[in-house]
Scaffold this motif. Structure first.
Motif, short mmCIF file in Angstrom:
data_model
loop_
_atom_site.label_atom_id
_atom_site.label_comp_id
_atom_site.label_asym_id
_atom_site.label_seq_id
_atom_site.Cartn_x
_atom_site.Cartn_y
_atom_site.Cartn_z
N UNK A 278 -1.83 -0.10 -11.37
CA UNK A 278 -0.76 0.84 -11.70
C UNK A 278 -0.25 1.63 -10.50
N UNK A 279 -1.15 2.03 -9.63
CA UNK A 279 -0.75 2.78 -8.44
C UNK A 279 -0.81 1.92 -7.18
N UNK A 280 -1.70 0.94 -7.16
CA UNK A 280 -1.86 0.09 -5.98
C UNK A 280 -0.92 -1.09 -5.94
N UNK A 281 -0.14 -1.29 -7.00
CA UNK A 281 0.94 -2.29 -7.07
C UNK A 281 0.44 -3.74 -7.07
N UNK A 282 -0.83 -3.98 -7.41
CA UNK A 282 -1.35 -5.35 -7.45
C UNK A 282 -0.61 -6.16 -8.50
N UNK A 283 -0.12 -7.32 -8.12
CA UNK A 283 0.67 -8.17 -9.02
C UNK A 283 -0.18 -9.31 -9.56
N UNK A 284 -0.62 -10.22 -8.70
CA UNK A 284 -1.59 -11.25 -9.09
C UNK A 284 -2.40 -11.63 -7.86
N UNK A 285 -3.40 -12.48 -8.05
CA UNK A 285 -4.31 -12.80 -6.95
C UNK A 285 -3.61 -13.47 -5.78
N UNK A 286 -2.54 -14.20 -6.06
CA UNK A 286 -1.88 -14.96 -5.00
C UNK A 286 -1.08 -14.07 -4.05
N UNK A 287 -0.48 -13.00 -4.58
CA UNK A 287 0.40 -12.17 -3.75
C UNK A 287 -0.09 -10.74 -3.58
N UNK A 288 -1.12 -10.34 -4.32
CA UNK A 288 -1.64 -8.98 -4.20
C UNK A 288 -0.58 -7.95 -4.47
N UNK A 289 -0.39 -7.00 -3.52
CA UNK A 289 0.59 -5.94 -3.71
C UNK A 289 1.90 -6.23 -3.00
N UNK A 290 2.24 -7.48 -2.88
CA UNK A 290 3.47 -7.88 -2.19
C UNK A 290 4.68 -7.19 -2.80
N UNK A 291 5.59 -6.65 -1.98
CA UNK A 291 6.79 -6.00 -2.53
C UNK A 291 7.61 -6.96 -3.38
N UNK A 292 8.27 -6.40 -4.39
CA UNK A 292 9.05 -7.23 -5.32
C UNK A 292 10.50 -7.36 -4.90
N UNK A 293 10.93 -6.61 -3.88
CA UNK A 293 12.35 -6.59 -3.57
C UNK A 293 12.59 -6.35 -2.08
N UNK A 294 13.83 -6.55 -1.69
CA UNK A 294 14.28 -6.20 -0.34
C UNK A 294 15.59 -5.44 -0.44
N UNK A 295 15.74 -4.46 0.43
CA UNK A 295 16.99 -3.71 0.48
C UNK A 295 18.10 -4.61 1.00
N UNK A 296 19.22 -4.64 0.31
CA UNK A 296 20.33 -5.49 0.73
C UNK A 296 20.86 -5.05 2.09
N UNK A 297 20.97 -3.76 2.29
CA UNK A 297 21.58 -3.23 3.51
C UNK A 297 20.75 -3.52 4.76
N UNK A 298 19.41 -3.41 4.65
CA UNK A 298 18.56 -3.52 5.84
C UNK A 298 17.63 -4.72 5.83
N UNK A 299 17.41 -5.33 4.66
CA UNK A 299 16.44 -6.41 4.55
C UNK A 299 15.01 -5.92 4.47
N UNK A 300 14.81 -4.61 4.45
CA UNK A 300 13.48 -4.02 4.43
C UNK A 300 12.80 -4.26 3.09
#
Length: 373
Positions: A113-135
């Motif tokens: 819930x706070x650590x953002x863990x998604x699944x074992x393959x990607x862990x807490x990998x971000x779900x998105x990128x900013x369109x303006x910066x690619x961050x």
């Protein structure tokens, strides 16, 4: 292919939430793409945004979401495209608590819930990128990050509800309201002869009040600093209402409880001195439940000697010990019966007025803002 959408993005600790364009990743096998209709605004969002609990940044918060399923991952079983959903907390689904239908005790609760863990393959990998910066931008807050027009959501956070459900007014059921109601309905399960004190009339406190009124408890005491909230609570089932600033608070509570204190107390503020008042307000063999969370590092203000000699119990409880796919429909039924009047403590704001909604909540003017997309 990534989906372009918008979300309220917080760049760093204490930065404002700014509506920005993002490219949202495709759902993993255990994830669901949800078009968000509404999301309740909770003090936990504000707490984490300002560093009260560690978080990854840039980040999208929001954890009381509701919407429509647009796509599902290959392993998802709970829902399908087109379903209406309310969103709640995330769990691992594999630990002894989850497999025993007690998911609020999930051994990986903080991580999911706070650590953002998604699944074992990607862990807490971000779900998105900013369109303006690619961050990279982190989502998966409580498995959802629902301050967005679309969200990639953990299957464990999804609760299917009937088509035609009022997704705006019922969005807040996923966290604070179920946390308060669940203390009584799921954990304490008091008899009608019992007495309860509720400290703090935010969403958690009103959830507890409505549950106490539904159970027809003989004595329901509420404590808050805001007189309008005390008046509303009296109109909705409280038998006694006291200001938390009153110098006679404890004496008034004892007078309302045969001179000995209440059987139960629910502490919904997360403030140390209020927890001490809750402790002092219960009778010997009484039980205090902490639902409010001040964040890491705060110690309970009890003397162990008193704890033992008075035979009192103090416990914490997360998410009302609820199993959301079972408990949220129960709260929906209470709402339909008029016994869980969420609309009396809420106000709806379009996402463009997020800062106005936040200001109303912080000032105490409003209990539950609901953001619509």
């Amino acid at each position: 292919m990534p989906r372009r959408t918008q979300a309220l993005v917080v760049q760093h600790v204490s930065a404002p939430a700014v509506l920005a364009d993002i490219d949202l990743a495709e759902p993993r096998p255990n994830e669901v793409l949800v078009r968000i209709t509404a999301c309740g605004l909770c003090h936990t969002d504000h707490l984490v945004q300002h560093g009260g609990i560690p978080s990854a940044f840039p980040s999208i918060f929001g954890h009381e979401g509701a919407g429509e399923v647009e796509a599902v991952g290959s392993a998802v079983k709970r829902v399908q495209k087109g379903d209406s959903v309310l969103l709640s907390y995330a769990t691992c689904g594999e630990c002894p608590y989850c497999t025993a239908d007690r998911p609020a005790g999930c051994a990986r609760f903080f991580e999911k819930n706070f650590g953002r863990a998604r699944d074992a393959a990607v862990g807490d990998e971000p779900v998105a990128r900013a369109v303006e910066t690619g961050e990279p931008v982190y989502g998966s807050f409580f498995g959802q990050s629902a301050f967005a027009r679309h969200a990639v959501v953990s299957e464990s956070s999804v609760v299917k509800v009937p088509q035609g459900t009022d997704l705006v007014q019922l969005a807040p059921l996923g966290c604070g309201l179920q946390s308060g109601a669940g203390v009584l309905l799921n954990q304490l399960k008091p008899s009608r002869e019992d007495s309860v004190i509720i400290f703090g009339l935010g969403a958690v406190g009103f959830g507890a009040l409505w549950a106490a009124a539904h159970l027809q408890l003989r004595t329901i005491i509420v404590v808050d600093l805001v007189s309008t909230r005390l008046d509303l609570a009296l109109a909705q089932g409280a038998t006694h209402a006291f200001s938390g600033a009153s110098p006679t608070l404890l004496a008034d509570i004892r007078a309302a409880t045969s001179g000995i204190g209440a059987r139960f107390a629910i502490e919904a503020t997360g403030v140390e001195r209020v927890l001490k008042s809750a402790w002092d307000a219960v009778c010997n063999f009484g039980h205090v439940v902490s639902v409010g969370n001040p964040g890491p590092g705060v110690k309970a203000p009890f003397d162990i000697n008193d704890h033992v000699n008075q035979s009192k119990t103090w416990s914490g409880l997360v998410e009302g010990a609820s199993n959301p796919p079972i408990f949220i429909p129960q709260l929906m039924q209470l709402y339909e019966q008029g016994a869980f009047p969420v609309d009396t403590i809420s106000r709806v704001y379009p996402v463009e007025q997020y800062e106005e909604a936040l200001a109303a909540m912080k000032s105490g003017e409003l209990i539950k803002p609901i953001i619509t997309f």
